[in-house]
Design an enzyme around this catalytic site. Structure first.
Site, PDB file in Angstrom:
ATOM      1  N   ARG A 195     -15.146   5.035  73.664  1.00 20.13           N
ATOM      2  CA  ARG A 195     -14.997   4.034  72.606  1.00 20.13           C
ATOM      3  C   ARG A 195     -14.032   2.951  73.079  1.00 20.13           C
ATOM      4  O   ARG A 195     -13.031   3.247  73.740  1.00 20.13           O
ATOM      5  CB  ARG A 195     -14.434   4.670  71.330  1.00 20.13           C
ATOM      6  CG  ARG A 195     -15.416   5.499  70.534  1.00 20.13           C
ATOM      7  CD  ARG A 195     -16.494   4.633  69.857  1.00 20.13           C
ATOM      8  NE  ARG A 195     -17.419   5.421  69.069  1.00 20.13           N
ATOM      9  CZ  ARG A 195     -18.580   5.931  69.529  1.00 20.13           C
ATOM     10  NH1 ARG A 195     -18.942   5.741  70.776  1.00 20.13           N
ATOM     11  NH2 ARG A 195     -19.365   6.633  68.722  1.00 20.13           N
ATOM     12  N   GLU A 225     -17.346  -4.916  69.088  1.00 22.04           N
ATOM     13  CA  GLU A 225     -18.712  -4.891  69.609  1.00 22.04           C
ATOM     14  C   GLU A 225     -19.604  -5.642  68.633  1.00 22.04           C
ATOM     15  O   GLU A 225     -19.548  -5.339  67.447  1.00 22.04           O
ATOM     16  CB  GLU A 225     -19.207  -3.453  69.778  1.00 22.04           C
ATOM     17  CG  GLU A 225     -18.463  -2.719  70.877  1.00 22.04           C
ATOM     18  CD  GLU A 225     -18.971  -1.314  71.144  1.00 22.04           C
ATOM     19  OE1 GLU A 225     -20.007  -0.937  70.567  1.00 22.04           O
ATOM     20  OE2 GLU A 225     -18.317  -0.615  71.920  1.00 22.04           O
ATOM     21  N   HIS A 259     -22.957  -1.231  75.128  1.00 20.97           N
ATOM     22  CA  HIS A 259     -23.010   0.089  74.487  1.00 20.97           C
ATOM     23  C   HIS A 259     -24.408   0.704  74.563  1.00 20.97           C
ATOM     24  O   HIS A 259     -25.063   0.932  73.531  1.00 20.97           O
ATOM     25  CB  HIS A 259     -22.533  -0.010  73.027  1.00 20.97           C
ATOM     26  CG  HIS A 259     -22.018   1.289  72.489  1.00 20.97           C
ATOM     27  ND1 HIS A 259     -21.000   1.368  71.573  1.00 20.97           N
ATOM     28  CD2 HIS A 259     -22.382   2.582  72.741  1.00 20.97           C
ATOM     29  CE1 HIS A 259     -20.765   2.640  71.275  1.00 20.97           C
ATOM     30  NE2 HIS A 259     -21.591   3.391  71.985  1.00 20.97           N
TER      31      HIS A 259
HETATM   32  O1  LIG Z   1     -21.624   5.973  71.261  1.00 21.79           O
HETATM   33  C1  LIG Z   1     -22.546   6.662  70.959  1.00 21.79           C
HETATM   34  C2  LIG Z   1     -22.464   7.827  70.158  1.00 21.79           C
HETATM   35  O2  LIG Z   1     -21.402   8.144  69.621  1.00 21.79           O
HETATM   36  O3  LIG Z   1     -23.499   8.496  69.994  1.00 21.79           O
END
Ligand SMILES: O=CC(=O)O
Length: 279
Positions: A196, A225, A244
């Site tokens: 994260r 993001e 991401h």
């Molecule tokens: O970042 C992606 C998730 O938490 O699945």
């Protein structure tokens, strides 16, 4: 308002305000993610709302992307394709676009869980010399699978040639990758984050990258993001930023969708969920 269940993704904040609006019918929240820092767990627990999430089904996919990002960053692939495309490719030059290799390296894992193990398993055939990790406490069962040594946070910083962040975002890990960490790292170190964005102090990372304190960073996650296109990190050649996408394969996203839906349905029926978060 009045709904019985909510299926959400990681960009949707499930907080007191939303739960108030939903009202007393709400029995279950199912997130299509392994991370759950977007859920106010205290508020959910207080209201007796059950929570489903999607661990395990994305481990391989996330580990694979982490390795891809690590190699793209350490071997400067994005810079290299740009040079090839835009006329920078002249005669063969001895030190042009040199990077850092995995062979004989020490790989550090910050937060050893399923994903950290899966990353190490994939990196091992690249002839990594040593795996080290740190966490709130040693995790011998997982560490034994990859012969990883437990070290302090400072030792992780000092010894790692590659440092992969694999921890969850919590109050304890918020901003943990800051000047204190970067200033202890090796000059040749490559920093990789697929967990994260909140675990990184981005101002400190920018300083570390722009002053050559560390060699490079590969980020699949940022704060915020999307990261605004004018963000200073985008100006750095030694910073590879992805939007991401760590779990973005068709197979994995289908598995996550199905698991999230099944968690939701089981929760609504009052049955055991395939993957329930213990609150
Ligand atoms: O970042 C992606 C998730 O938490 O699945």
């Amino acid at each position: 308002q009045g709904c019985d269940g909510i299926l959400c993704v990681l960009t949707e904040k499930i907080d007191a305000q939303l739960l108030e609006a939903a009202g007393p019918n709400l029995k279950v929240v199912s997130t299509m993610s392994v991370g759950f820092d977007h859920l106010s767990l205290d508020e959910l627990k207080k209201r007796g709302i059950r929570v489903g999430y999607t661990p395990d089904v994305l481990t391989d996919c996330v580990a694979e992307l982490t390795v891809a990002l690590l190699l793209a960053t350490s071997r400067r692939l994005i810079e290299a394709t740009h040079e090839a495309k835009t006329g920078g490719w002249g005669t063969w030059r001895t030190l042009w676009l040199c990077g850092h290799e995995l062979a004989n390296s020490t790989v550090g894992i910050l937060g050893l869980g399923r994903i950290g193990v899966a990353i190490a398993e994939r990196l091992k055939p690249f002839k990594v010399k040593k795996f080290i990790y740190t966490d709130v406490a040693p995790r011998p069962e997982l560490a034994n699978m990859i012969e990883a040594e437990y070290v302090s946070f400072d030792e992780l910083a000092k010894q790692s040639d590659f440092l992969a962040v694999c921890c969850a975002l919590t109050q304890e890990t918020h901003g943990i990758c800051n000047w204190n960490l970067f200033s202890k790292m090796k000059k040749n170190a490559i920093f990789i984050n697929t967990s994260r964005g909140g675990v990184v102090n981005q101002e400190d990372l920018y300083e570390a990258l722009s002053t050559g304190l560390i060699a490079g960073a590969g980020l699949d996650v940022t704060t915020p993001e999307p990261l605004p296109t004018h963000h200073p990190l985008f100006t750095l050649k030694n910073c590879v930023i992805l939007p991401h996408i760590a779990s973005a394969s068709y197979t994995t996203r289908n598995a996550m969708s199905a698991l999230a839906a099944n968690n939701l349905l089981a929760g609504l029926r009052g049955e055991p969920m395939p993957k329930e978060l213990k609150l």
